[in-house]
Scaffold this motif. Sequence first.
Motif, PDB file in Angstrom:
ATOM      1  N   VAL A   1       0.631  -0.774  -0.186  1.00 20.70           N
ATOM      2  CA  VAL A   1       0.259   0.142   0.047  1.00 20.70           C
ATOM      3  C   VAL A   1       1.070   1.323   0.101  1.00 20.70           C
ATOM      4  N   ILE A   2       1.272   1.993  -0.808  1.00 22.61           N
ATOM      5  CA  ILE A   2       1.268   3.399  -1.391  1.00 22.61           C
ATOM      6  C   ILE A   2       0.462   4.522  -0.426  1.00 22.61           C
ATOM      7  N   ALA A   3       0.928   4.765   0.393  1.00 26.32           N
ATOM      8  CA  ALA A   3      -0.515   6.459   0.889  1.00 26.32           C
ATOM      9  C   ALA A   3       0.012   7.385   0.109  1.00 26.32           C
ATOM     10  N   ASN A   4      -0.889   7.499  -0.771  1.00 29.61           N
ATOM     11  CA  ASN A   4      -0.403   9.297  -1.002  1.00 29.61           C
ATOM     12  C   ASN A   4      -1.572  10.487  -0.688  1.00 29.61           C
ATOM     13  N   PRO A   5      -1.261  11.063   0.441  1.00 28.94           N
ATOM     14  CA  PRO A   5      -2.121  11.850   0.291  1.00 28.94           C
ATOM     15  C   PRO A   5      -2.726  12.831  -0.101  1.00 28.94           C
ATOM     16  N   ILE A   6      -4.079  12.961  -0.454  1.00 28.65           N
ATOM     17  CA  ILE A   6      -4.738  14.179  -0.851  1.00 28.65           C
ATOM     18  C   ILE A   6      -3.815  15.000  -1.267  1.00 28.65           C
ATOM     19  N   PRO A   7      -3.840  15.886  -2.619  1.00 30.21           N
ATOM     20  CA  PRO A   7      -3.213  17.200  -1.977  1.00 30.21           C
ATOM     21  C   PRO A   7      -3.703  18.107  -1.086  1.00 30.21           C
ATOM     22  N   GLU A   8      -2.573  19.365  -0.502  1.00 34.00           N
ATOM     23  CA  GLU A   8      -3.327  20.076   0.886  1.00 34.00           C
ATOM     24  C   GLU A   8      -4.562  21.140   0.186  1.00 34.00           C
ATOM     25  N   ALA A   9      -4.758  21.270  -0.964  1.00 33.45           N
ATOM     26  CA  ALA A   9      -5.717  22.303  -0.912  1.00 33.45           C
ATOM     27  C   ALA A   9      -6.838  21.235  -1.773  1.00 33.45           C
ATOM     28  N   TYR A  10      -7.101  20.424  -1.358  1.00 36.75           N
ATOM     29  CA  TYR A  10      -8.751  19.525  -1.105  1.00 36.75           C
ATOM     30  C   TYR A  10      -8.750  19.212  -0.109  1.00 36.75           C
ATOM     31  N   SER A  11      -7.846  18.641   0.569  1.00 41.60           N
ATOM     32  CA  SER A  11      -8.372  18.330   2.015  1.00 41.60           C
ATOM     33  C   SER A  11      -9.012  18.822   2.659  1.00 41.60           C
ATOM     34  N   MET A  12      -9.927  17.671   2.995  1.00 39.39           N
ATOM     35  CA  MET A  12     -11.400  17.941   4.085  1.00 39.39           C
ATOM     36  C   MET A  12     -10.847  18.128   5.375  1.00 39.39           C
ATOM     37  N   PRO A  13     -11.566  19.056   5.745  1.00 42.16           N
ATOM     38  CA  PRO A  13     -11.020  18.997   7.861  1.00 42.16           C
ATOM     39  C   PRO A  13     -12.053  17.671   8.397  1.00 42.16           C
ATOM     40  N   ARG A  14     -11.352  17.322   8.820  1.00 41.16           N
ATOM     41  CA  ARG A  14     -11.939  15.896   9.429  1.00 41.16           C
ATOM     42  C   ARG A  14     -12.911  15.711  10.536  1.00 41.16           C
ATOM     43  N   GLU A  15     -13.320  17.146  11.054  1.00 44.34           N
ATOM     44  CA  GLU A  15     -14.026  17.111  11.477  1.00 44.34           C
ATOM     45  C   GLU A  15     -15.509  17.230  10.531  1.00 44.34           C
ATOM     46  N   ALA A  16     -15.800  17.934   9.505  1.00 44.89           N
ATOM     47  CA  ALA A  16     -17.285  17.630   8.786  1.00 44.89           C
ATOM     48  C   ALA A  16     -16.935  16.693   7.769  1.00 44.89           C
ATOM     49  N   ILE A  17     -15.725  15.551   7.599  1.00 45.39           N
ATOM     50  CA  ILE A  17     -15.867  14.786   7.093  1.00 45.39           C
ATOM     51  C   ILE A  17     -16.888  13.542   8.011  1.00 45.39           C
TER      52      ILE A  17
END
Length: 305
Positions: free
Chosen positions: A227-243
């Motif tokens: 598994v190669i875990a590649n974080p979503i680009p910062e500009a599109y990352s959503m707040p954990r609380e909302a998700i």
Amino acid sequence: MLISFLDVHPEVQQALDQGLPVVALESTIISHGMPYPQNVETALTVAQTIRDKGAIPATIAIIGGRLKIGLTPEEIEYFGKQGVAVTKTSRRDIPFIVASGLDGATTVASTMILAAMAGIRVFATGGIGGVHRGAETSFDISADLQELANTDVAVVCAGIKSILDLGLTREYLETQGVPVVGYQTDQLPAFYSRESDFEVDYRRDTPEQIAQALNAKWRMGLKGGVVIANPIPEAYSMPREAIDQAIAQALGEAEKQGIGGKQSTPFLLARVSELTGGDSLNANVQLVLNNARLGADIAIELAGM
């Protein structure tokens, strides 16, 4: 013979014969992951993104009972229009879809299987399946995890789908000996969000470093994927609380409606998209493109070894 079931696109076959970089892509994301026409637009954009990087895209599906390794734009359009009418196909389903001459949209697990059959070692997707929340009573665990333990394909993803239980999924992968590699991160990304409460097994900061580890693993005969875990680009990352709030509501609705099994993930992803005003769908598109770019870079490095 295996070859009698496979239809490898000539461009993909030529690349494989010449040792050129090829990146596999799944088809469930087209049929079940997004609405038409955004699903088709995204699939074509992802394929072009891989080409722009210097690799060959190979979208994988089953059409008319044939195992397709590399879809044409017309076949992608067909899949996108068919949508959820196409059977979501994992390992257990493949022989029945083939024997019946039906269409099948490949999941992470079945895409890995068909990619390995064709000799493709790198696969880019959105997020992997895992252990569902409440699995201690439901035993709902994605077949993706067992496939990662057994099939020699590296899966570039934005981590584990955040509708799942990340902690239990990490434990399952560890038990199965599947390495979780963070690309330029020590933290396991949570699909829509760059953040989670869990760490990766290994951090690697360049595609070359990842390719070196893959090459060493498979040359030593150590079976299984990575598994190669590649974080979503910062500009599109959503707040954990909302998700987390949207996921909690979607899970409650799924339980009330008795939705489970292979229907649960498409329902939850669609409902989360509705609850977030479409923000999660846009994030989904961006993370897939991000993974395609990294997948191409890794495939290029691996092909040169």
